[in-house]
Design a protein around this motif. Sequence first.
Motif, PDB file in Angstrom:
ATOM      1  N   TYR A 770    -107.172 -78.895   4.147  1.00 48.55           N
ATOM      2  CA  TYR A 770    -108.101 -79.081   5.266  1.00 48.55           C
ATOM      3  C   TYR A 770    -107.553 -80.111   6.243  1.00 48.55           C
ATOM      4  O   TYR A 770    -106.782 -81.005   5.874  1.00 48.55           O
ATOM      5  CB  TYR A 770    -109.462 -79.584   4.762  1.00 48.55           C
ATOM      6  N   LEU A 771    -108.009 -79.990   7.485  1.00 47.87           N
ATOM      7  CA  LEU A 771    -107.874 -81.090   8.423  1.00 47.87           C
ATOM      8  C   LEU A 771    -108.893 -82.171   8.070  1.00 47.87           C
ATOM      9  O   LEU A 771    -109.887 -81.898   7.378  1.00 47.87           O
ATOM     10  CB  LEU A 771    -108.126 -80.599   9.852  1.00 47.87           C
ATOM     11  N   ASP A 773    -111.222 -83.198   9.727  1.00 45.87           N
ATOM     12  CA  ASP A 773    -112.552 -82.826  10.195  1.00 45.87           C
ATOM     13  C   ASP A 773    -113.204 -81.726   9.354  1.00 45.87           C
ATOM     14  O   ASP A 773    -114.301 -81.261   9.676  1.00 45.87           O
ATOM     15  CB  ASP A 773    -112.504 -82.409  11.666  1.00 45.87           C
ATOM     16  N   GLY A 774    -112.532 -81.278   8.288  1.00 45.93           N
ATOM     17  CA  GLY A 774    -113.107 -80.284   7.397  1.00 45.93           C
ATOM     18  C   GLY A 774    -112.702 -78.850   7.686  1.00 45.93           C
ATOM     19  O   GLY A 774    -113.148 -77.932   6.991  1.00 45.93           O
ATOM     20  N   THR A 775    -111.830 -78.613   8.664  1.00 46.11           N
ATOM     21  CA  THR A 775    -111.369 -77.267   8.976  1.00 46.11           C
ATOM     22  C   THR A 775    -110.310 -76.836   7.961  1.00 46.11           C
ATOM     23  O   THR A 775    -109.309 -77.534   7.778  1.00 46.11           O
ATOM     24  CB  THR A 775    -110.764 -77.211  10.391  1.00 46.11           C
ATOM     25  N   ARG A 776    -110.530 -75.702   7.313  1.00 44.27           N
ATOM     26  CA  ARG A 776    -109.556 -75.217   6.343  1.00 44.27           C
ATOM     27  C   ARG A 776    -108.349 -74.647   7.075  1.00 44.27           C
ATOM     28  O   ARG A 776    -108.478 -73.783   7.934  1.00 44.27           O
ATOM     29  CB  ARG A 776    -110.192 -74.170   5.433  1.00 44.27           C
ATOM     30  N   VAL A 777    -107.141 -75.100   6.690  1.00 42.40           N
ATOM     31  CA  VAL A 777    -105.945 -74.734   7.438  1.00 42.40           C
ATOM     32  C   VAL A 777    -104.806 -74.215   6.555  1.00 42.40           C
ATOM     33  O   VAL A 777    -103.738 -73.895   7.058  1.00 42.40           O
ATOM     34  CB  VAL A 777    -105.420 -75.940   8.261  1.00 42.40           C
ATOM     35  N   ARG A 799    -100.841 -73.878   8.969  1.00 40.68           N
ATOM     36  CA  ARG A 799    -100.527 -73.391  10.311  1.00 40.68           C
ATOM     37  C   ARG A 799     -99.242 -74.054  10.803  1.00 40.68           C
ATOM     38  O   ARG A 799     -98.992 -75.228  10.528  1.00 40.68           O
ATOM     39  CB  ARG A 799    -101.659 -73.731  11.272  1.00 40.68           C
TER      40      ARG A 799
END
Length: 839
Positions: A770-771, A773-777, A799
Amino acid sequence: MKSHVKALVVGGGAVGTSIAYHLARAGWDDVMLLERDELTSGSTWHAAGLLPYFNMSYATTHIHDHSIKLYKTLEDETGLNAGFYVVGNLRMAQTDARMDEYRLYAATAETVGVPFEWMTPAQIAERWPLVRTEDLKGALYHPTDGYINPADVTMALARGARQRGVEIERRWQVDGYAWKGDHWDVTVTKMAEKGGNLVPSDETTVIHAEHVVTATGNHAQRTAKLLGIKIPAIPVEHQYIVTEPDPALVDYRKTHGEHPVLRDADAKWYVREERGGWILGPYERNAPARFEYGVPDSFRADLFPLALDRIEEEYMSFIHRIPSSEQVGLKDDYNGPICYTPDGNPLLGPAPGLRNMWLAEGFSFGITAAGGAGHYLAQLMVEGEAAIDMASLDPRRYGGDWMTTEYAARKNEEAYEHVYILHHPDEERPACRPLRTAPAYDRQRALGAQFGCVNGWERPNYYGPLDAPDSFDHDARSFRRGGWWQHVVDEAKAIREGVGLIDATTFAKHRVFGPGAAAFLDWFTCNRLPKVGRINLTYALTAHGTVRTEYTIVRLAEDDFYLVSAGAWEAYDGDHLRKAEEDWFATQGGGPDGWFGVENVTTKWGVFAIAGPKARAVLSDIVKDADAATVLSNARLPWLSAREIELGMCPVRAIRVAYTGELGWELHHPIEMQNYLWDLLMKAGEAHGLKLVGARAQNWLRQEKSYRAFGNELGRDATPLEAGLDRFVDLSKDFYGKAAMEKTGIRSACVTLRIDGPADADPWGREALYLPDGTRVGRLTSGGYSVAFGQSIGMGYVRPDLAAEGTALKVRIMGDLWDATVTCDSPYDPKNATIRADG
């Protein structure tokens, strides 16, 4: 009935109909499905119809996810209700270890995007008061799955297939397969009913099929005999019982919705509602394999006699968990065959040794997997590759002459029994072991080796205490840092600081030789070929430009090459090599100046890897040469070179390479001399503090060097450029898959991460990234502990814009997010000074 088709699917259960449906959906307009009896007459008819998301496999989780989503759309497309009841799935845990298992699974689920919720015992009791919860630790809840009517979903898939032009023929049995160079001639016989049995009639015909898919379920052993191959798919008895209506449940349902599918994994059963009562399905010990050598002609949609005494323990635990069930009688019961494989995952993909023959066998959770299996197999057949790496399900993962019916039967019984036994990521199941052992096995065992099983071979995972009982490895397992962890730390430090000895005999080894060998390998792999006496790391690609397999190539002579690859993939790699050989001759021609041969020499050569700063000192004490002082120097045996040397009386092919990233050699030796060489190395190592090292330490150390592993970072869903292996790709030459690789571009990037994880756990390589901020990447593909940096380490894909050194990420370990930082490639010794060290 058609006599010529593009694809013939054999088997009319949920899996077969799904494959036919998806082939037609993918654009093949000439597909036929044959069923020897009636649709659903195999295991499909008596399946309980559950749709569990839960699976530790990344590929299988994708397959289950696709199925569940597909089944919800079938009625709109076909007009038939598939009987899908989205009631959810509640997995309860009685122990902290079980909750840890769920946390690890949840990490895999996150990488696929599977929804789930955590529930406390109090929340369970409040929502479903019929369930006893005081002895539970918690539960994992999947709100989007449930159960389905197996016959209904099969018929919906069959109608969808027919609507897309698939011809479905019942009461036809396949009696022979013959490959004709560009198609299969499939001999089929019309079946007739006689005295309640199906018997062959006098009506036979031959169907010409460009492709054949077998989805024959319980009849897989008959299919194997017809094809002349081995298919380790054998049924195991599975019982489940249906109760009379439970008054407490009937009363509850007057004001509440249906219970989710309930699973008490520690009690080894599942339960769901059925017409006011309950269906109980246990996974007990000692369930026997059936039909090891084929299904009797008299067995149709039949069942076995009940063995209720075998499930008494599970039945009593069901009463404990749902107390109202104690006064409820039994209404119905089933004991039928469910096909299994040695690891519990299906065999889905190309048949070993055969062209255009595809297997879809061994589905122990066939209803759950049918939709996704059809989808991804159709991608393999139509497009050449699936959107996900299917190697973990490839039928060739079980191959070679060593595989027997007895082995498959006993391992399948074990797989059944282990459905609800804790799935430790470091587990090693005991059935049928030891079977394949290198000569030094007994010596290693006497020195505390705790073995893992790779392609049937016993391989030391690590060395435990000498006074430990044989059960030590079992006792040491954990979802966190198990009892083996400190032993592995010590082994990894020995490699970094002194010298260690690793048994790598399980490596797959093939020889490619002859005047046409160099031209073939230059086309077959993406790197330039080494000069004589040198080695190169290289990759064979798929038609889509992704990584088909990884090879270390040693050039023994101008026309003689020694290929080393991962031990778990011996049959997989060998089959691909032989088929690529056929393709080469078919397109390039042969002739006296262009012939070459491919030979599997895996069992001819043992391998010891010796590594560490003192490795040269150990070997110098035993090497025999006119100038022994220089034979191991960089001048005579530099990094990435190979040389025939003598250690004592043992001839050795010494390869200057080390998967650990330290000064070291792989010592390839005649297998019959292994014990002599082992004793010689052990004696010479005493003066230098040599320590025995297993595969787990090696796995940690290779991550410190960012060495990619096939089946982890390397696979059929990433190109070598995406894996960051540009230096092993020679773009100045033409090679198989090159154009597709370049066209694909960089969709994701492989990175190494240093992780500030919990004090008692490391990642296993299945976790989501995750980033902040909680974004799965992205996701991890490997994980472990770094002795060089004193913290957790991992490798994975993100990514491309996040692959820069210093990028701050988060990784989910045991339920919590922990800081992770993208580090440079090869964070330990990035300049390779230690591995190149001179003597």
